[in-house]
Enzyme design. Structure first.
Site, PDB file in Angstrom:
ATOM      1  N   ASP A  98      33.344  36.063  -4.374  1.00  0.00           N
ATOM      2  CA  ASP A  98      32.027  35.932  -5.678  1.00  0.00           C
ATOM      3  C   ASP A  98      32.932  35.313  -6.702  1.00  0.00           C
ATOM      4  OD1 ASP A  98      29.498  35.612  -6.556  1.00  0.00           O
ATOM      5  OD2 ASP A  98      29.819  37.314  -7.830  1.00  0.00           O
ATOM      6  N   ASP A 114      30.750  35.537 -10.888  1.00  0.00           N
ATOM      7  CA  ASP A 114      30.744  36.068 -11.807  1.00  0.00           C
ATOM      8  C   ASP A 114      30.566  37.755 -11.396  1.00  0.00           C
ATOM      9  OD1 ASP A 114      29.526  33.801 -13.310  1.00  0.00           O
ATOM     10  OD2 ASP A 114      27.327  33.651 -11.894  1.00  0.00           O
TER      11      ASP A 114
HETATM   12  C1  BG6 Z   1      24.783  33.846  -9.747  1.00  0.00           C
HETATM   13  C2  BG6 Z   1      24.643  35.226 -10.897  1.00  0.00           C
HETATM   14  O1  BG6 Z   1      26.712  33.694  -9.808  1.00  0.00           O
HETATM   15  O2  BG6 Z   1      24.998  32.341  -9.963  1.00  0.00           O
HETATM   16  C3  BG6 Z   1      23.410  34.914 -11.192  1.00  0.00           C
HETATM   17  O3  BG6 Z   1      24.928  36.356  -9.791  1.00  0.00           O
HETATM   18  C4  BG6 Z   1      23.112  33.455 -11.242  1.00  0.00           C
HETATM   19  O4  BG6 Z   1      23.223  36.288 -11.725  1.00  0.00           O
HETATM   20  C5  BG6 Z   1      22.918  32.944 -10.253  1.00  0.00           C
HETATM   21  O5  BG6 Z   1      21.891  33.372 -12.244  1.00  0.00           O
HETATM   22  C6  BG6 Z   1      23.121  31.182 -11.176  1.00  0.00           C
HETATM   23  O6  BG6 Z   1      23.542  30.666 -11.650  1.00  0.00           O
HETATM   24  P1  BG6 Z   1      24.008  28.641 -12.804  1.00  0.00           P
HETATM   25  O7  BG6 Z   1      24.861  29.318 -13.520  1.00  0.00           O
HETATM   26  O8  BG6 Z   1      23.122  28.405 -11.624  1.00  0.00           O
HETATM   27  O9  BG6 Z   1      22.888  29.236 -13.261  1.00  0.00           O
HETATM   28 MG    MG Z   2      28.195  37.717  -9.376  1.00  0.00          MG
END
Ligand code: BG6
Ligand code: MG
Length: 217
Positions: free
Chosen positions: A7, A9
């Site tokens: 993963d 984030d």
């Molecule tokens: C995930 C995060 O990786 O991506 C979430 O853990 C986030 O918190 C999701 O909402 C969507 O991300 P983005 O950048 O498309 O808004």
């Molecule tokens: Mg994550």
């Protein structure tokens, strides 16, 4: 183990903090206090699902256009926050683990619900480290649905049972398990209790630990 799927984030870099900050700022504008505890529900899920969780707190009903406007606003803040990121922000232990996986001929994939995943990887200078990248623009169902991990395994040409996922979100761990994969959780044992093993941070992960988990299954 034939493949390891990361993963992004909260696993490779602390962007989970930026997502939280941006959602908290948006929630405050709506008169909602977003706590770190409630934020766990937002981790790993799509932008719109995250917004819906926030709106649920005050039973706020909005039109699709209004939701899109709010989600865009949050995203603009998030993108602003991540602009200051550099390779120095990669969590300790990540580069070492990537190098070890490569030397052991383990395929490496990235599976992130984020539509910003490629921007983040570019900022960190590690886009080339992943054989396959599946991001939020390439899936219909986000975690906890297994689609993202199954797609990554398919593109890596590896059976799901031979994949090990590294995740920091409860929704991500659930998705990996639903995909029939091994899973290591990074963070809190109580939140990630569906994982095969939970460690506090990436620096605690070693090649030996990864192998033990896969053999134990
Ligand atoms: C995930 C995060 O990786 O991506 C979430 O853990 C986030 O918190 C999701 O909402 C969507 O991300 P983005 O950048 O498309 O808004
Ligand atoms: Mg994550």
């Amino acid at each position: 183990m034939e493949a390891c799927i990361f993963d992004l984030d909260g696993v490779i870099v602390d962007t989970a903090r930026f997502h939280f900050l941006a959602w908290k700022r948006l929630a405050a504008e709506l008169g909602i206090k977003l706590t770190e505890q409630y934020n766990e529900k937002l981790k790993g899920v799509s932008r719109l699902d995250s917004l819906n969780f926030i709106l649920e707190l005050k039973q706020i009903t909005l039109s699709t256009e209004e939701k899109v406007q709010l989600a865009d606003k949050k995203n603009a803040w998030f993108v602003e926050y991540i602009h200051s990121m550099s390779p120095r922000d990669i969590y300790p232990g990540v580069l070492e683990l990537l190098a070890k996986l490569k030397s052991e001929n383990i395929k490496v994939g990235l599976a992130s619900s984020s539509k910003n995943a490629r921007i983040v990887l570019a900022q960190l200078g590690i886009s080339e480290e992943f054989e396959v990248i599946v991001d939020g623009t390439m899936i219909t169902n986000t975690k906890p649905h297994p689609e993202i991990f199954l797609k990554t395994a398919l593109l890596l040409n590896t059976p799901p049972a031979r994949c090990l996922v590294i995740e920091d979100a409860a929704a991500g761990v659930a998705a990996a398990k639903a995909a029939g994969m091994g899973c290591i959780g990074i963070g809190n044992n109580l939140i990630l209790n569906q994982a095969d093993l939970v460690v506090g941070n990436m620096a605690e992960l070693s090649w030996t630990v990864l192998n033990q988990i896969m053999q134990r299954r």
